[in-house]
Design an enzyme around this catalytic site. Structure first.
Site, PDB file in Angstrom:
ATOM      1  N   ARG A 287       0.824  -1.205   0.000  1.00 49.93           N
ATOM      2  CA  ARG A 287       0.000   0.000   0.000  1.00 49.93           C
ATOM      3  C   ARG A 287       0.866   1.265   0.000  1.00 49.93           C
ATOM      4  NH1 ARG A 287      -4.060  -1.726   4.815  1.00 49.93           N
ATOM      5  NH2 ARG A 287      -2.191  -2.881   5.420  1.00 49.93           N
TER       6      ARG A 287
ATOM      7  N   THR B  59      -1.265 -11.685  10.445  1.00 48.15           N
ATOM      8  CA  THR B  59      -0.531 -11.313  11.662  1.00 48.15           C
ATOM      9  C   THR B  59      -0.488 -12.473  12.675  1.00 48.15           C
ATOM     10  OG1 THR B  59      -2.586 -10.272  12.436  1.00 48.15           O
ATOM     11  CG2 THR B  59      -0.929  -8.822  11.497  1.00 48.15           C
TER      12      THR B  59
ATOM     13  N   ASP C 188       4.559  -1.115  11.896  1.00 46.66           N
ATOM     14  CA  ASP C 188       4.117   0.092  11.179  1.00 46.66           C
ATOM     15  C   ASP C 188       3.502   1.148  12.097  1.00 46.66           C
ATOM     16  OD1 ASP C 188       1.826  -1.389  11.668  1.00 46.66           O
ATOM     17  OD2 ASP C 188       1.015  -1.235   9.632  1.00 46.66           O
TER      18      ASP C 188
ATOM     19  N   ARG D  34      27.797  29.918  -0.031  1.00 51.16           N
ATOM     20  CA  ARG D  34      27.841  28.593  -0.657  1.00 51.16           C
ATOM     21  C   ARG D  34      28.988  27.750  -0.078  1.00 51.16           C
ATOM     22  NH1 ARG D  34      28.262  30.176  -6.625  1.00 51.16           N
ATOM     23  NH2 ARG D  34      28.195  27.929  -6.934  1.00 51.16           N
TER      24      ARG D  34
ATOM     25  N   ASN E  67      37.048  34.884 -10.719  1.00 51.94           N
ATOM     26  CA  ASN E  67      37.810  33.670 -10.362  1.00 51.94           C
ATOM     27  C   ASN E  67      37.788  32.621 -11.461  1.00 51.94           C
ATOM     28  OD1 ASN E  67      35.049  33.272  -9.951  1.00 51.94           O
ATOM     29  ND2 ASN E  67      35.394  31.632  -8.477  1.00 51.94           N
TER      30      ASN E  67
ATOM     31  N   ALA F 188      38.102  52.818  -6.167  1.00 51.37           N
ATOM     32  CA  ALA F 188      36.777  52.398  -6.631  1.00 51.37           C
ATOM     33  C   ALA F 188      36.773  52.255  -8.150  1.00 51.37           C
ATOM     34  CB  ALA F 188      35.737  53.419  -6.205  1.00 51.37           C
TER      35      ALA F 188
HETATM   36  C1  UD1 Z   1      -3.761  -4.646  12.000  1.00 51.14           C
HETATM   37  C2  UD1 Z   1      -4.809  -5.294  12.925  1.00 51.14           C
HETATM   38  C3  UD1 Z   1      -5.938  -4.273  13.210  1.00 51.14           C
HETATM   39  C4  UD1 Z   1      -5.362  -3.019  13.818  1.00 51.14           C
HETATM   40  C5  UD1 Z   1      -4.254  -2.444  12.919  1.00 51.14           C
HETATM   41  C6  UD1 Z   1      -3.532  -1.336  13.636  1.00 51.14           C
HETATM   42  C7  UD1 Z   1      -4.809  -7.688  12.462  1.00 51.14           C
HETATM   43  C8  UD1 Z   1      -5.531  -8.817  11.796  1.00 51.14           C
HETATM   44  N1  UD1 Z   1      -5.330  -6.471  12.312  1.00 51.14           N
HETATM   45  O1  UD1 Z   1      -4.366  -4.380  10.740  1.00 51.14           O
HETATM   46  O2  UD1 Z   1      -6.884  -4.842  14.114  1.00 51.14           O
HETATM   47  O3  UD1 Z   1      -6.385  -2.060  14.022  1.00 51.14           O
HETATM   48  O4  UD1 Z   1      -3.272  -3.432  12.582  1.00 51.14           O
HETATM   49  O5  UD1 Z   1      -2.711  -0.693  12.725  1.00 51.14           O
HETATM   50  O6  UD1 Z   1      -3.831  -7.928  13.122  1.00 51.14           O
HETATM   51  N2  UD1 Z   1       2.641  -8.613   9.058  1.00 51.14           N
HETATM   52  C9  UD1 Z   1       3.464  -9.714   9.057  1.00 51.14           C
HETATM   53  N3  UD1 Z   1       3.050 -10.863   8.451  1.00 51.14           N
HETATM   54  C10 UD1 Z   1       1.829 -10.957   7.864  1.00 51.14           C
HETATM   55  C11 UD1 Z   1       0.974  -9.835   7.884  1.00 51.14           C
HETATM   56  C12 UD1 Z   1       1.405  -8.688   8.485  1.00 51.14           C
HETATM   57  O7  UD1 Z   1       4.575  -9.661   9.589  1.00 51.14           O
HETATM   58  O8  UD1 Z   1       1.521 -12.058   7.356  1.00 51.14           O
HETATM   59  C13 UD1 Z   1       3.105  -7.377   9.690  1.00 51.14           C
HETATM   60  C14 UD1 Z   1       3.164  -6.204   8.719  1.00 51.14           C
HETATM   61  O9  UD1 Z   1       4.443  -6.073   8.148  1.00 51.14           O
HETATM   62  C15 UD1 Z   1       2.835  -5.018   9.617  1.00 51.14           C
HETATM   63  C16 UD1 Z   1       1.987  -5.602  10.728  1.00 51.14           C
HETATM   64  O10 UD1 Z   1       2.165  -6.999  10.689  1.00 51.14           O
HETATM   65  O11 UD1 Z   1       4.006  -4.459  10.188  1.00 51.14           O
HETATM   66  C17 UD1 Z   1       0.497  -5.258  10.585  1.00 51.14           C
HETATM   67  O12 UD1 Z   1       0.022  -5.709   9.321  1.00 51.14           O
HETATM   68  P1  UD1 Z   1      -0.985  -4.828   8.479  1.00 51.14           P
HETATM   69  O13 UD1 Z   1      -1.248  -5.565   7.230  1.00 51.14           O
HETATM   70  O14 UD1 Z   1      -0.529  -3.445   8.393  1.00 51.14           O
HETATM   71  O15 UD1 Z   1      -2.303  -4.938   9.406  1.00 51.14           O
HETATM   72  P2  UD1 Z   1      -3.506  -3.906   9.430  1.00 51.14           P
HETATM   73  O16 UD1 Z   1      -4.372  -4.150   8.269  1.00 51.14           O
HETATM   74  O17 UD1 Z   1      -2.988  -2.532   9.623  1.00 51.14           O
HETATM   75 MG    MG Z   2      -1.102  -1.735   9.457  1.00 50.81          MG
END
Ligand code: UD1
Ligand code: MG
Length: 472
Positions: free
Chosen positions: A16, A86, A110, A342, A395, A432
């Site tokens: 994204r 996640t 993030d 500069r 210069n 001058a």
């Molecule tokens: C997630 C939460 C949501 C919360 C939001 C806050 C879940 C299902 N949802 O959604 O409830 O409100 O964050 O910002 O957890 N990542 C991995 N492996 C994966 C998927 C993601 O390591 O398979 C990491 C991503 O790199 C990222 C973090 O997990 O750093 C969160 O993933 P992201 O896809 O941003 O979740 P959100 O949709 O923001």
């Molecule tokens: Mg997120």
């Protein structure tokens, strides 16, 4: 308090964000997202920090090998082969937690804005409530894509988190959302994560489903609402990143203001995080300070100036509308208004550079002055020398650069050209309007212009002739 272990989920791609880098490496105005998270967690003194990596893991690991954010952490990387959600990412971390008993802090990579104080509150709250699972929630003005905190019963207990995509229209109206910071008892976490299913709209293993599991088991689940919603913001789009950069910039200025720097209008100043400013300096409106710039005490920067990689000593005044790059300005000097210093400009103490003066690769010794409308390039100006208005160092001959030397206490009359290489000796005077092509010895007068001739009555005669013509 229990022993702490941290797990950071950083396996995702920054789809994204429009790139092919690991999302955790997305650069904010000062550092990568992962650096913010590690700096924020370090004060909790975790016994271990597990980072779940996946997409282009080598880039992330390489970055952290060289980043100060990794100090204070005992990092273990675990690989999540495929980004299945996640919950799956935490499952990948379980072997690294096998021998750990205590509280696991789970975070996403993030979320760069949280403060260590807030996480400490979460931990205190977790232990005070004797909870199995505690999380930070916040009121999101539009809750957008965040998971909604679903509460039920007379005491509004948290019963689950529903991801935005799986929400009913009614649930979508809930504005209390999941910030993505959890404190979880390790004994509960392991079986809960192993039991996750992916039966949802995205076909992913949601970490958030462990909340419902805990609630159903009758475990204590609590959401600790953040008073500062700003801290909870995550980066899921370039627009989020822009908002986060604005917060980081404001925090930077606030930190300096707390240390004694005065900002006339903080909203219009732009500072890189690498800039240092001593207490007592005053920064006017619309000022940009970039790179490795350092500003000494009692400096006044009037406004609308751009200063890049410059060292400004104490008591300097930078007047309105000046630009300085890769230069150093000595104690008590004054620059501008509308000056352009500069690369390679070195001003000693009490030097004065006035309006519409451009300098490049020059040294001006203590007390030297170039007050108006000059170009000084590739030259050394001695102590106390005075460069008159409109002086130009020539210069460049179209092929090569050459150097000029202007001695101590020399005086260059207005509108003179010094054709380099040339030396004007100590205490010498250039008349001058001169074009100086040969060295002027110490204490001599250099005169390089046509000799003036006065023709008595000539102007009057011309006037009379013209009036005579008109009369006819
Ligand atoms: C997630 C939460 C949501 C919360 C939001 C806050 C879940 C299902 N949802 O959604 O409830 O409100 O964050 O910002 O957890 N990542 C991995 N492996 C994966 C998927 C993601 O390591 O398979 C990491 C991503 O790199 C990222 C973090 O997990 O750093 C969160 O993933 P992201 O896809 O941003 O979740 P959100 O949709 O923001
Ligand atoms: Mg997120």
């Amino acid at each position: 308090m229990d022993k702490i272990c941290c797990v950071i989920l950083a396996a995702g791609v920054g789809k994204r964000m429009g790139g092919d880098l690991p999302k955790a490496l997305t650069q904010t105005r000062e550092k990568a997202l992962i650096d913010h998270v590690l700096f924020g967690l370090a004060p909790l003194k975790p016994s271990k920090t597990v980072i779940v990596v996946g997409h282009r893991r080598e880039l992330l690991e390489e970055h952290l090998r060289n980043s100060p954010s990794a100090h204070g952490h005992s990092i273990e990387y675990v690989l999540q082969e495929q980004q299945l959600g996640t919950g799956d990412a935490v499952r990948a971390a379980l072997p690294a937690l096998a021998s750990f008993q205590g509280t696991v802090i789970l975070t996403y990579a993030d979320h760069p804005l949280f403060t260590p104080e807030t996480l400490k509150h979460l931990l205190e709250f977790h232990s005070f409530k004797r909870a199995t699972l505690s999380m930070l929630s916040f009121q999101a003005p539009p809750p957008n894509g965040y998971g909604r905190i679903i509460r039920a019963g007379a005491s509004a207990q948290v019963v689950r988190i529903t991801e935005a995509r799986d929400c009913s229209p009614e649930e979508l109206l809930i504005s209390e959302v999941n910030s993505g910071f959890y404190a979880v008892d390790s004994a509960f976490l392991k079986p809960a994560v192993e039991g996750l299913s992916n039966k949802n709209s995205q076909g992913e293993y949601y970490l958030t489903d462990i909340v419902e599991k805990a609630a159903k088991e009758g475990q204590t689940v609590v959401a600790f609402p953040l008073s500062e919603a700003e801290e909870a913001a995550g980066v899921n789009s370039p627009a989020d990143l822009a908002r986060i950069n604005a917060v980081l910039a404001r925090r930077e200025i606030l930190k300096l203001a707390e240390s004694g720097v005065i900002f006339d209008d903080p909203h219009t100043c732009y500072l890189d995080a690498t800039v240092t400013i001593a207490a007592g300096a005053r920064i006017g409106p619309n000022v940009q300070l970039r790179g490795m710039t350092s500003i000494g005490s009692s400096v006044l920067i009037e406004g609308s100036s751009l200063i890049i990689d410059a060292t400004i000593a104490a008591n300097v005044v930078i007047k309105f509308g000046s630009r300085l790059e890769q230069c150093s300005v000595g104690d008590g000097s004054s620059v501008g208004p509308f000056a352009n210093l500069r690369a390679g400009t070195v001003l000693a103490q009490e030097v004065r550079i006035g309006n519409f003066v451009e300098t490049k690769n020059v040294t001006l010794q203590a007390g030297a002055k170039a007050s108006h409308l000059s170009y000084l390039g590739d030259c050394s100006v001695g102590e106390g020398a005075n460069i008159g208005a409109g002086t130009i160092t020539c210069n460049y001959d179209g092929y090569n650069k050459a150097h000029s030397i202007i001695g101590k206490n020399a005086f260059i009359g207005s509108n003179s050209c010094l054709v380099a290489p040339v030396t004007v000796g100590e205490g010498a005077l250039v008349a001058a309007g001169s074009v100086i092509t040969r060295d002027v010895p110490k204490d001599a007068l250099g005169l390089g212009r046509a000799k003036q001739e006065n023709k008595e009555g000539w102007a009057k005669l011309r006037r009379e002739q013209r009036e005579d013509k008109k009369g006819r």
